[in-house]
Design a protein around this motif. Sequence first.
Motif, PDB file in Angstrom:
ATOM      1  N   GLY A  35      -6.874   6.676   5.164  1.00  0.00           N
ATOM      2  CA  GLY A  35      -8.169   6.044   4.961  1.00  0.00           C
ATOM      3  C   GLY A  35      -8.395   4.898   5.934  1.00  0.00           C
ATOM      4  O   GLY A  35      -9.509   4.702   6.433  1.00  0.00           O
ATOM      5  N   PRO A  73      -5.156  -2.610  -0.355  1.00  0.00           N
ATOM      6  CA  PRO A  73      -5.281  -2.664   1.106  1.00  0.00           C
ATOM      7  C   PRO A  73      -6.531  -3.395   1.568  1.00  0.00           C
ATOM      8  O   PRO A  73      -6.548  -4.022   2.626  1.00  0.00           O
ATOM      9  N   TYR A  74      -7.631  -3.320   0.794  1.00  0.00           N
ATOM     10  CA  TYR A  74      -8.861  -4.012   1.179  1.00  0.00           C
ATOM     11  C   TYR A  74      -8.683  -5.522   1.090  1.00  0.00           C
ATOM     12  O   TYR A  74      -9.116  -6.273   1.965  1.00  0.00           O
ATOM     13  N   ILE A 129       0.846  -1.192   0.000  1.00  0.00           N
ATOM     14  CA  ILE A 129       0.000   0.000   0.000  1.00  0.00           C
ATOM     15  C   ILE A 129       0.879   1.239   0.000  1.00  0.00           C
ATOM     16  O   ILE A 129       2.091   1.178   0.222  1.00  0.00           O
ATOM     17  N   ARG A 130       0.243   2.385  -0.227  1.00  0.00           N
ATOM     18  CA  ARG A 130       0.941   3.665  -0.265  1.00  0.00           C
ATOM     19  C   ARG A 130       0.630   4.474   0.990  1.00  0.00           C
ATOM     20  O   ARG A 130      -0.357   4.231   1.686  1.00  0.00           O
ATOM     21  N   LYS A 177      -4.702  -0.802  -7.553  1.00  0.00           N
ATOM     22  CA  LYS A 177      -3.913  -0.288  -6.437  1.00  0.00           C
ATOM     23  C   LYS A 177      -4.805   0.100  -5.266  1.00  0.00           C
ATOM     24  O   LYS A 177      -4.455  -0.109  -4.099  1.00  0.00           O
ATOM     25  N   ALA A 178      -5.974   0.689  -5.576  1.00  0.00           N
ATOM     26  CA  ALA A 178      -6.896   1.080  -4.512  1.00  0.00           C
ATOM     27  C   ALA A 178      -7.466  -0.137  -3.789  1.00  0.00           C
ATOM     28  O   ALA A 178      -7.802  -0.075  -2.601  1.00  0.00           O
ATOM     29  N   TYR A 210      -0.504   7.476   1.304  1.00  0.00           N
ATOM     30  CA  TYR A 210      -1.763   8.221   1.295  1.00  0.00           C
ATOM     31  C   TYR A 210      -2.958   7.343   1.653  1.00  0.00           C
ATOM     32  O   TYR A 210      -4.024   7.858   2.031  1.00  0.00           O
ATOM     33  N   GLN A 211      -2.811   6.028   1.544  1.00  0.00           N
ATOM     34  CA  GLN A 211      -3.912   5.126   1.876  1.00  0.00           C
ATOM     35  C   GLN A 211      -4.017   4.846   3.372  1.00  0.00           C
ATOM     36  O   GLN A 211      -5.038   4.343   3.837  1.00  0.00           O
TER      37      GLN A 211
END
Length: 467
Positions: free
Chosen positions: A255, A395-396, A248-249, A391-392, A251-252
Amino acid sequence: LSDLNLADKIRLSGSSHGLKVTKIESDEILYVRDPEEPALVSYTDSPVTFDILRHVDHKVVFEKVLDKLASGGTLGIFPEGGSHDRTDLLPLKVGVALIAYSALDKDGLAIPIVPVGLNYFRAHRFRGRVIVEYGSPSYLDPSTLGAYQAGGSERRKACNDLIKRIEDGMRSVIVSVPDYETLQLIHTARRLYQRREYTVSEKQDINRRFAEGYKQLLLRTDGNLPKEWLSLRDRMIAYQKELSDLGIRDYQVSGLDRELQDRELPDADSVLRDMRLPYRLAHLIVVCGLGLLPTALMNLPIGLLARLYANSRRKKALANSKVKIKGYDVMLSEKVVFCIAMVPSLWCLYGLLLFFFTDFDGPALTLSIFSMPVFSFMGIMAAEAGVIDAKALRPYLMRIFPSNRRRLATLPAVRKDLQNNLRKLIKQVGPTLGRVYSEKTIDWKMIQEQSKGWEEVPHTPVTKKNE
Protein backbone atom coordinates in the motif's frame (compact mmCIF):
# COMPACT_ATOMS: atom_id res chain seq x y z
CA LEU A 1 16.53 -39.77 49.42
CA SER A 2 13.95 -40.69 52.05
CA ASP A 3 11.21 -39.23 49.83
CA LEU A 4 11.96 -41.69 47.04
CA ASN A 5 10.32 -45.06 46.45
CA LEU A 6 11.17 -47.90 44.09
CA ALA A 7 9.94 -47.29 40.53
CA ASP A 8 9.92 -43.51 41.06
CA LYS A 9 11.98 -41.51 38.60
CA ILE A 10 14.45 -38.71 39.15
CA ARG A 11 15.06 -35.99 36.58
CA LEU A 12 18.43 -34.29 36.83
CA SER A 13 18.60 -30.52 36.53
CA GLY A 14 18.97 -29.50 32.90
CA SER A 15 17.57 -32.79 31.57
CA SER A 16 14.09 -33.64 30.32
CA HIS A 17 14.58 -37.40 30.75
CA GLY A 18 13.63 -39.36 33.88
CA LEU A 19 15.78 -42.12 35.38
CA LYS A 20 13.91 -44.96 37.02
CA VAL A 21 14.95 -45.85 40.58
CA THR A 22 15.70 -49.58 40.81
CA LYS A 23 17.30 -49.79 44.27
CA ILE A 24 17.65 -47.51 47.30
CA GLU A 25 20.63 -48.62 49.36
CA SER A 26 20.74 -45.76 51.87
CA ASP A 27 19.96 -42.09 52.29
CA GLU A 28 23.00 -41.32 50.16
CA ILE A 29 23.15 -44.12 47.59
CA LEU A 30 20.57 -45.25 45.05
CA TYR A 31 20.63 -47.12 41.75
CA VAL A 32 18.85 -46.07 38.58
CA ARG A 33 18.24 -47.77 35.28
CA ASP A 34 20.43 -46.44 32.48
CA PRO A 35 18.46 -44.55 29.83
CA GLU A 36 17.90 -46.27 26.50
CA GLU A 37 19.46 -43.23 24.84
CA PRO A 38 22.44 -42.18 27.03
CA ALA A 39 22.81 -38.92 25.10
CA LEU A 40 19.57 -37.71 26.69
CA VAL A 41 21.22 -37.48 30.12
CA SER A 42 24.51 -35.83 31.03
CA TYR A 43 26.14 -37.10 34.23
CA THR A 44 28.41 -35.05 36.43
CA ASP A 45 30.67 -35.66 39.41
CA SER A 46 29.46 -32.46 41.03
CA PRO A 47 26.33 -32.23 43.21
CA VAL A 48 23.21 -31.68 41.14
CA THR A 49 19.58 -31.00 41.99
CA PHE A 50 16.81 -33.25 40.69
CA ASP A 51 13.04 -33.52 40.48
CA ILE A 52 11.09 -36.52 41.70
CA LEU A 53 8.61 -38.05 39.27
CA ARG A 54 6.29 -40.27 41.29
CA HIS A 55 5.48 -43.72 40.00
CA VAL A 56 1.88 -44.06 38.86
CA ASP A 57 0.27 -47.46 38.47
CA HIS A 58 -1.23 -47.33 34.99
CA LYS A 59 -2.75 -50.80 35.14
CA VAL A 60 -6.35 -49.64 35.57
CA VAL A 61 -5.93 -46.90 32.97
CA PHE A 62 -4.48 -49.35 30.44
CA GLU A 63 -7.34 -51.78 31.02
CA LYS A 64 -9.93 -49.08 30.34
CA VAL A 65 -8.01 -47.92 27.26
CA LEU A 66 -7.82 -51.44 25.83
CA ASP A 67 -11.52 -52.01 26.49
CA LYS A 68 -12.31 -48.78 24.64
CA LEU A 69 -10.21 -49.78 21.64
CA ALA A 70 -11.66 -53.29 21.61
CA SER A 71 -15.17 -51.82 21.40
CA GLY A 72 -14.21 -49.79 18.31
CA GLY A 73 -13.49 -46.56 20.15
CA THR A 74 -10.89 -43.92 19.40
CA LEU A 75 -8.18 -42.68 21.73
CA GLY A 76 -6.37 -39.34 21.55
CA ILE A 77 -2.83 -39.26 22.98
CA PHE A 78 -0.25 -36.50 23.30
CA PRO A 79 2.82 -38.77 23.17
CA GLU A 80 5.31 -36.02 24.08
CA GLY A 81 3.88 -36.13 27.59
CA GLY A 82 3.36 -32.39 28.05
CA SER A 83 2.93 -29.05 26.33
CA HIS A 84 5.82 -26.87 25.17
CA ASP A 85 6.55 -24.03 22.78
CA ARG A 86 9.49 -25.51 20.90
CA THR A 87 9.69 -25.70 17.12
CA ASP A 88 10.29 -29.46 17.07
CA LEU A 89 9.07 -32.54 18.91
CA LEU A 90 10.20 -33.65 22.35
CA PRO A 91 11.24 -37.32 22.72
CA LEU A 92 8.04 -39.37 22.62
CA LYS A 93 6.94 -41.43 25.61
CA VAL A 94 6.67 -45.17 25.22
CA GLY A 95 3.03 -45.39 26.39
CA VAL A 96 1.52 -45.19 22.90
CA ALA A 97 3.66 -48.14 21.75
CA LEU A 98 2.74 -50.19 24.81
CA ILE A 99 -0.96 -49.55 24.18
CA ALA A 100 -0.68 -50.53 20.52
CA TYR A 101 1.22 -53.75 21.27
CA SER A 102 -1.08 -54.62 24.19
CA ALA A 103 -4.13 -54.29 21.91
CA LEU A 104 -2.50 -56.61 19.37
CA ASP A 105 -1.40 -59.07 22.04
CA LYS A 106 -4.64 -59.14 24.05
CA ASP A 107 -7.35 -58.68 21.40
CA GLY A 108 -5.56 -59.23 18.08
CA LEU A 109 -6.25 -55.63 17.01
CA ALA A 110 -3.90 -53.87 14.58
CA ILE A 111 -4.71 -50.34 15.75
CA PRO A 112 -4.14 -47.60 13.14
CA ILE A 113 -2.02 -44.84 14.68
CA VAL A 114 -2.92 -41.58 12.96
CA PRO A 115 -0.57 -38.59 13.41
CA VAL A 116 -2.35 -35.30 14.07
CA GLY A 117 -0.54 -31.99 13.71
CA LEU A 118 -1.66 -28.96 15.72
CA ASN A 119 -0.08 -25.90 14.11
CA TYR A 120 -0.81 -22.71 16.04
CA PHE A 121 -0.65 -19.08 14.98
CA ARG A 122 -0.42 -16.61 17.92
CA ALA A 123 -1.55 -19.40 20.21
CA HIS A 124 -1.06 -17.38 23.40
CA ARG A 125 -3.63 -14.75 22.43
CA PHE A 126 -7.40 -14.68 22.08
CA ARG A 127 -8.61 -15.10 18.51
CA GLY A 128 -5.50 -17.09 17.63
CA ARG A 129 -5.73 -19.71 14.92
CA VAL A 130 -4.85 -23.37 14.64
CA ILE A 131 -4.56 -25.77 11.71
CA VAL A 132 -5.37 -29.41 12.48
CA GLU A 133 -3.79 -31.74 9.95
CA TYR A 134 -4.06 -35.53 9.71
CA GLY A 135 -1.32 -37.72 8.29
CA SER A 136 -1.13 -41.27 6.99
CA PRO A 137 -1.73 -43.94 9.66
CA SER A 138 0.99 -46.28 10.89
CA TYR A 139 0.29 -49.93 11.68
CA LEU A 140 2.05 -52.47 13.82
CA ASP A 141 3.96 -55.19 12.03
CA PRO A 142 2.39 -58.41 13.47
CA SER A 143 5.71 -60.20 13.02
CA THR A 144 7.21 -58.00 15.77
CA LEU A 145 4.69 -59.20 18.37
CA GLY A 146 7.03 -62.03 19.36
CA ALA A 147 9.77 -59.55 20.24
CA TYR A 148 7.30 -57.60 22.38
CA GLN A 149 6.15 -60.76 24.16
CA ALA A 150 9.77 -61.80 24.81
CA GLY A 151 10.25 -58.76 27.04
CA GLY A 152 13.56 -57.21 28.03
CA SER A 153 15.74 -55.64 25.38
CA GLU A 154 13.70 -57.17 22.54
CA ARG A 155 10.53 -55.50 23.81
CA ARG A 156 12.34 -52.16 24.17
CA LYS A 157 13.67 -52.41 20.63
CA ALA A 158 10.23 -53.23 19.20
CA CYS A 159 8.65 -50.32 21.06
CA ASN A 160 11.44 -47.93 20.09
CA ASP A 161 11.10 -48.87 16.41
CA LEU A 162 7.37 -48.14 16.57
CA ILE A 163 7.97 -44.86 18.42
CA LYS A 164 10.41 -43.82 15.68
CA ARG A 165 7.80 -44.48 12.99
CA ILE A 166 5.18 -42.54 14.96
CA GLU A 167 7.63 -39.66 15.37
CA ASP A 168 8.27 -39.58 11.62
CA GLY A 169 4.52 -39.51 11.03
CA MET A 170 4.07 -36.63 13.47
CA ARG A 171 6.83 -34.61 11.85
CA SER A 172 5.01 -35.00 8.55
CA VAL A 173 2.08 -32.92 9.86
CA ILE A 174 3.98 -30.10 11.56
CA VAL A 175 6.52 -27.49 10.48
CA SER A 176 9.70 -28.51 12.31
CA VAL A 177 12.73 -26.22 12.15
CA PRO A 178 15.93 -25.81 14.21
CA ASP A 179 14.76 -22.79 16.21
CA TYR A 180 12.07 -20.16 16.58
CA GLU A 181 14.04 -17.52 14.65
CA THR A 182 14.27 -19.84 11.64
CA LEU A 183 10.50 -20.32 11.79
CA GLN A 184 10.03 -16.53 11.69
CA LEU A 185 12.39 -16.35 8.72
CA ILE A 186 10.36 -19.01 6.89
CA HIS A 187 7.17 -17.01 7.46
CA THR A 188 8.88 -13.92 6.06
CA ALA A 189 10.08 -15.87 3.00
CA ARG A 190 6.59 -17.21 2.39
CA ARG A 191 5.06 -13.73 2.50
CA LEU A 192 7.66 -12.43 0.04
CA TYR A 193 7.27 -15.39 -2.29
CA GLN A 194 3.50 -15.58 -2.56
CA ARG A 195 1.89 -13.90 -5.58
CA ARG A 196 -1.66 -13.89 -4.22
CA GLU A 197 -3.50 -14.16 -0.93
CA TYR A 198 -3.32 -17.73 0.36
CA THR A 199 -5.82 -19.59 2.49
CA VAL A 200 -4.64 -20.71 5.93
CA SER A 201 -4.11 -24.28 4.66
CA GLU A 202 -2.10 -23.03 1.69
CA LYS A 203 0.08 -20.93 3.97
CA GLN A 204 0.76 -24.00 6.08
CA ASP A 205 1.69 -26.01 2.98
CA ILE A 206 4.09 -23.33 1.73
CA ASN A 207 5.65 -22.96 5.18
CA ARG A 208 6.31 -26.69 5.30
CA ARG A 209 7.82 -26.67 1.79
CA PHE A 210 10.20 -23.89 2.81
CA ALA A 211 11.13 -25.75 6.01
CA GLU A 212 11.79 -29.05 4.27
CA GLY A 213 13.68 -27.34 1.46
CA TYR A 214 15.84 -25.59 4.04
CA LYS A 215 16.63 -28.91 5.74
CA GLN A 216 17.60 -30.51 2.43
CA LEU A 217 19.88 -27.58 1.63
CA LEU A 218 21.53 -27.94 5.04
CA LEU A 219 22.15 -31.63 4.31
CA ARG A 220 23.41 -30.93 0.81
CA THR A 221 25.88 -28.26 1.90
CA ASP A 222 26.76 -29.87 5.24
CA GLY A 223 25.59 -26.69 6.95
CA ASN A 224 27.87 -24.42 4.89
CA LEU A 225 25.31 -22.43 2.96
CA PRO A 226 26.69 -20.28 0.10
CA LYS A 227 27.49 -16.67 0.95
CA GLU A 228 24.82 -15.28 -1.36
CA TRP A 229 22.16 -17.33 0.45
CA LEU A 230 23.39 -16.14 3.83
CA SER A 231 23.41 -12.56 2.53
CA LEU A 232 19.79 -12.89 1.41
CA ARG A 233 18.88 -14.36 4.78
CA ASP A 234 20.49 -11.47 6.65
CA ARG A 235 18.69 -8.94 4.45
CA MET A 236 15.35 -10.63 5.11
CA ILE A 237 16.03 -10.51 8.85
CA ALA A 238 16.90 -6.82 8.62
CA TYR A 239 13.69 -6.18 6.64
CA GLN A 240 11.57 -7.96 9.24
CA LYS A 241 13.28 -5.98 12.02
CA GLU A 242 12.57 -2.72 10.21
CA LEU A 243 8.88 -3.65 9.93
CA SER A 244 8.82 -4.47 13.62
CA ASP A 245 10.48 -1.18 14.57
CA LEU A 246 8.00 0.80 12.49
CA GLY A 247 5.05 -1.19 13.82
CA ILE A 248 3.67 -2.29 10.45
CA ARG A 249 3.06 -5.59 8.68
CA ASP A 250 4.45 -6.87 5.42
CA TYR A 251 1.06 -6.69 3.65
CA GLN A 252 0.93 -2.94 4.35
CA VAL A 253 4.16 -2.25 2.45
CA SER A 254 2.46 -2.74 -0.91
CA GLY A 255 0.00 0.00 0.00
CA LEU A 256 2.89 2.36 0.68
CA ASP A 257 4.24 1.65 -2.78
CA ARG A 258 0.97 2.59 -4.46
CA GLU A 259 0.63 5.78 -2.44
CA LEU A 260 4.18 6.99 -3.07
CA GLN A 261 4.41 6.10 -6.73
CA ASP A 262 5.68 9.00 -8.87
CA ARG A 263 5.53 11.40 -5.95
CA GLU A 264 8.02 13.23 -3.81
CA LEU A 265 7.94 12.67 -0.09
CA PRO A 266 4.81 14.53 1.06
CA ASP A 267 4.58 16.76 4.06
CA ALA A 268 2.53 15.85 7.10
CA ASP A 269 -0.55 17.86 6.04
CA SER A 270 -0.80 16.15 2.65
CA VAL A 271 -0.36 12.77 4.31
CA LEU A 272 -3.34 13.44 6.54
CA ARG A 273 -5.41 14.66 3.58
CA ASP A 274 -4.50 12.18 0.85
CA MET A 275 -4.43 9.02 2.93
CA ARG A 276 -7.94 9.46 4.29
CA LEU A 277 -6.63 9.51 7.81
CA PRO A 278 -9.54 11.63 9.12
CA TYR A 279 -12.02 9.05 7.85
CA ARG A 280 -10.13 6.19 9.45
CA LEU A 281 -9.86 8.07 12.71
CA ALA A 282 -13.58 8.81 12.69
CA HIS A 283 -14.36 5.15 12.01
CA LEU A 284 -12.10 4.09 14.87
CA ILE A 285 -13.73 6.60 17.24
CA VAL A 286 -17.24 5.38 16.32
CA VAL A 287 -16.28 1.73 16.79
CA CYS A 288 -14.54 2.45 20.09
CA GLY A 289 -17.48 4.56 21.22
CA LEU A 290 -19.92 1.74 20.56
CA GLY A 291 -17.77 -0.77 22.39
CA LEU A 292 -16.43 1.48 25.14
CA LEU A 293 -19.13 1.01 27.77
CA PRO A 294 -19.70 -2.76 27.43
CA THR A 295 -15.96 -3.38 27.08
CA ALA A 296 -15.02 -1.21 30.05
CA LEU A 297 -17.68 -2.73 32.29
CA MET A 298 -17.91 -6.34 31.13
CA ASN A 299 -14.57 -7.29 29.59
CA LEU A 300 -11.75 -4.91 30.50
CA PRO A 301 -11.47 -5.80 34.22
CA ILE A 302 -11.47 -9.52 33.50
CA GLY A 303 -9.18 -9.12 30.48
CA LEU A 304 -6.54 -7.26 32.45
CA LEU A 305 -6.70 -9.65 35.39
CA ALA A 306 -6.61 -12.66 33.04
CA ARG A 307 -3.49 -11.31 31.36
CA LEU A 308 -1.73 -10.77 34.69
CA TYR A 309 -2.82 -14.17 35.97
CA ALA A 310 -1.79 -16.00 32.79
CA ASN A 311 1.59 -14.27 32.74
CA SER A 312 2.27 -15.26 36.34
CA ARG A 313 1.31 -18.86 35.52
CA ARG A 314 3.55 -18.71 32.44
CA LYS A 315 6.53 -17.65 34.55
CA LYS A 316 5.84 -20.41 37.05
CA ALA A 317 5.50 -23.05 34.32
CA LEU A 318 8.70 -21.80 32.68
CA ALA A 319 10.61 -21.98 35.96
CA ASN A 320 9.42 -25.55 36.57
CA SER A 321 10.04 -26.77 33.03
CA LYS A 322 13.18 -28.09 31.40
CA VAL A 323 11.83 -27.88 27.85
CA LYS A 324 9.83 -24.66 27.49
CA ILE A 325 11.40 -21.66 25.74
CA LYS A 326 9.07 -18.83 26.77
CA GLY A 327 6.15 -20.72 28.25
CA TYR A 328 3.60 -19.20 25.87
CA ASP A 329 1.95 -22.59 25.42
CA VAL A 330 0.17 -22.30 28.79
CA MET A 331 -1.04 -18.71 28.55
CA LEU A 332 -4.26 -19.04 26.60
CA SER A 333 -5.38 -22.09 28.57
CA GLU A 334 -4.84 -20.17 31.80
CA LYS A 335 -6.74 -17.17 30.40
CA VAL A 336 -9.69 -19.34 29.40
CA VAL A 337 -9.81 -21.09 32.78
CA PHE A 338 -9.61 -17.74 34.58
CA CYS A 339 -12.37 -16.19 32.44
CA ILE A 340 -14.68 -19.21 32.83
CA ALA A 341 -14.60 -18.65 36.58
CA MET A 342 -14.43 -14.86 36.78
CA VAL A 343 -16.78 -13.63 34.03
CA PRO A 344 -19.93 -15.14 35.63
CA SER A 345 -18.62 -13.94 39.00
CA LEU A 346 -18.44 -10.38 37.65
CA TRP A 347 -22.00 -10.61 36.34
CA CYS A 348 -23.15 -11.82 39.75
CA LEU A 349 -21.31 -8.90 41.37
CA TYR A 350 -23.04 -6.43 39.07
CA GLY A 351 -26.35 -8.12 39.79
CA LEU A 352 -25.83 -7.70 43.53
CA LEU A 353 -24.87 -4.04 43.06
CA LEU A 354 -28.04 -3.43 41.03
CA PHE A 355 -30.12 -5.22 43.65
CA PHE A 356 -28.78 -3.27 46.63
CA PHE A 357 -28.08 0.15 45.13
CA THR A 358 -30.90 0.66 42.60
CA ASP A 359 -34.66 0.60 42.76
CA PHE A 360 -35.03 -1.83 39.85
CA ASP A 361 -38.01 -4.13 40.19
CA GLY A 362 -37.80 -7.86 39.54
CA PRO A 363 -38.34 -7.84 35.74
CA ALA A 364 -35.93 -4.94 35.19
CA LEU A 365 -33.28 -6.58 37.36
CA THR A 366 -33.70 -9.92 35.58
CA LEU A 367 -33.49 -8.26 32.15
CA SER A 368 -30.35 -6.38 33.16
CA ILE A 369 -28.60 -9.51 34.40
CA PHE A 370 -29.53 -11.62 31.36
CA SER A 371 -28.42 -8.80 29.04
CA MET A 372 -24.89 -8.84 30.43
CA PRO A 373 -23.69 -11.73 28.19
CA VAL A 374 -25.02 -9.86 25.15
CA PHE A 375 -23.23 -6.65 26.12
CA SER A 376 -20.07 -8.62 26.83
CA PHE A 377 -20.17 -10.20 23.37
CA MET A 378 -20.85 -6.82 21.74
CA GLY A 379 -17.83 -5.41 23.56
CA ILE A 380 -15.61 -8.23 22.29
CA MET A 381 -16.67 -7.72 18.66
CA ALA A 382 -16.32 -3.93 18.87
CA ALA A 383 -12.90 -4.21 20.49
CA GLU A 384 -11.75 -6.60 17.77
CA ALA A 385 -12.87 -4.18 15.05
CA GLY A 386 -11.13 -1.34 16.88
CA VAL A 387 -7.87 -3.28 17.05
CA ILE A 388 -8.01 -3.93 13.31
CA ASP A 389 -8.56 -0.21 12.64
CA ALA A 390 -5.75 0.75 15.01
CA LYS A 391 -3.31 -1.57 13.22
CA ALA A 392 -4.33 -0.10 9.86
CA LEU A 393 -3.73 3.43 11.19
CA ARG A 394 -0.24 2.70 12.51
CA PRO A 395 1.71 3.27 9.24
CA TYR A 396 -0.23 6.51 8.57
CA LEU A 397 0.51 7.88 12.01
CA MET A 398 4.16 6.86 11.74
CA ARG A 399 4.48 8.88 8.52
CA ILE A 400 3.67 12.12 10.32
CA PHE A 401 7.28 12.13 11.58
CA PRO A 402 9.87 13.03 8.89
CA SER A 403 12.45 10.41 9.89
CA ASN A 404 9.85 7.65 9.74
CA ARG A 405 8.55 8.87 6.38
CA ARG A 406 11.99 8.42 4.88
CA ARG A 407 12.27 4.90 6.29
CA LEU A 408 8.78 3.96 5.13
CA ALA A 409 9.47 5.39 1.67
CA THR A 410 12.36 2.96 1.16
CA LEU A 411 10.46 -0.16 2.22
CA PRO A 412 8.60 -0.86 -1.07
CA ALA A 413 11.87 -0.89 -3.02
CA VAL A 414 13.57 -3.03 -0.37
CA ARG A 415 10.69 -5.49 -0.43
CA LYS A 416 10.63 -5.62 -4.23
CA ASP A 417 14.35 -6.32 -4.36
CA LEU A 418 14.10 -9.05 -1.72
CA GLN A 419 11.12 -10.56 -3.50
CA ASN A 420 12.98 -10.70 -6.84
CA ASN A 421 16.13 -12.17 -5.26
CA LEU A 422 14.14 -14.78 -3.34
CA ARG A 423 12.12 -15.87 -6.35
CA LYS A 424 15.29 -16.03 -8.44
CA LEU A 425 16.96 -18.22 -5.81
CA ILE A 426 13.93 -20.52 -5.58
CA LYS A 427 13.74 -20.79 -9.37
CA GLN A 428 17.41 -21.73 -9.41
CA VAL A 429 17.46 -24.16 -6.48
CA GLY A 430 13.84 -25.39 -6.48
CA PRO A 431 14.09 -28.00 -9.28
CA THR A 432 16.91 -29.72 -7.40
CA LEU A 433 14.62 -30.27 -4.40
CA GLY A 434 12.33 -32.64 -6.30
CA ARG A 435 8.77 -33.12 -5.03
CA VAL A 436 8.98 -30.30 -2.48
CA TYR A 437 9.19 -27.87 -5.39
CA SER A 438 7.34 -29.55 -8.25
CA GLU A 439 4.50 -31.66 -6.82
CA LYS A 440 1.16 -30.11 -5.93
CA THR A 441 0.21 -32.92 -3.54
CA ILE A 442 3.01 -34.33 -1.41
CA ASP A 443 3.45 -37.41 0.74
CA TRP A 444 5.14 -35.58 3.63
CA LYS A 445 6.15 -38.82 5.28
CA MET A 446 8.29 -39.64 2.26
CA ILE A 447 9.78 -36.14 2.26
CA GLN A 448 10.68 -36.58 5.93
CA GLU A 449 12.70 -39.65 4.98
CA GLN A 450 14.74 -37.56 2.54
CA SER A 451 15.47 -34.97 5.24
CA LYS A 452 16.59 -37.46 7.89
CA GLY A 453 19.75 -36.46 9.65
CA TRP A 454 19.33 -32.70 9.27
CA GLU A 455 19.44 -32.29 13.05
CA GLU A 456 23.06 -33.49 13.06
CA VAL A 457 24.19 -30.95 10.49
CA PRO A 458 25.99 -27.88 11.91
CA HIS A 459 23.49 -25.06 11.81
CA THR A 460 24.29 -21.36 11.89
CA PRO A 461 21.63 -19.92 14.20
CA VAL A 462 19.44 -17.19 12.83
CA THR A 463 20.14 -14.13 14.93
CA LYS A 464 18.50 -10.75 14.93
CA LYS A 465 20.96 -7.96 14.40
CA ASN A 466 20.76 -4.84 16.46
CA GLU A 467 21.06 -2.23 13.80
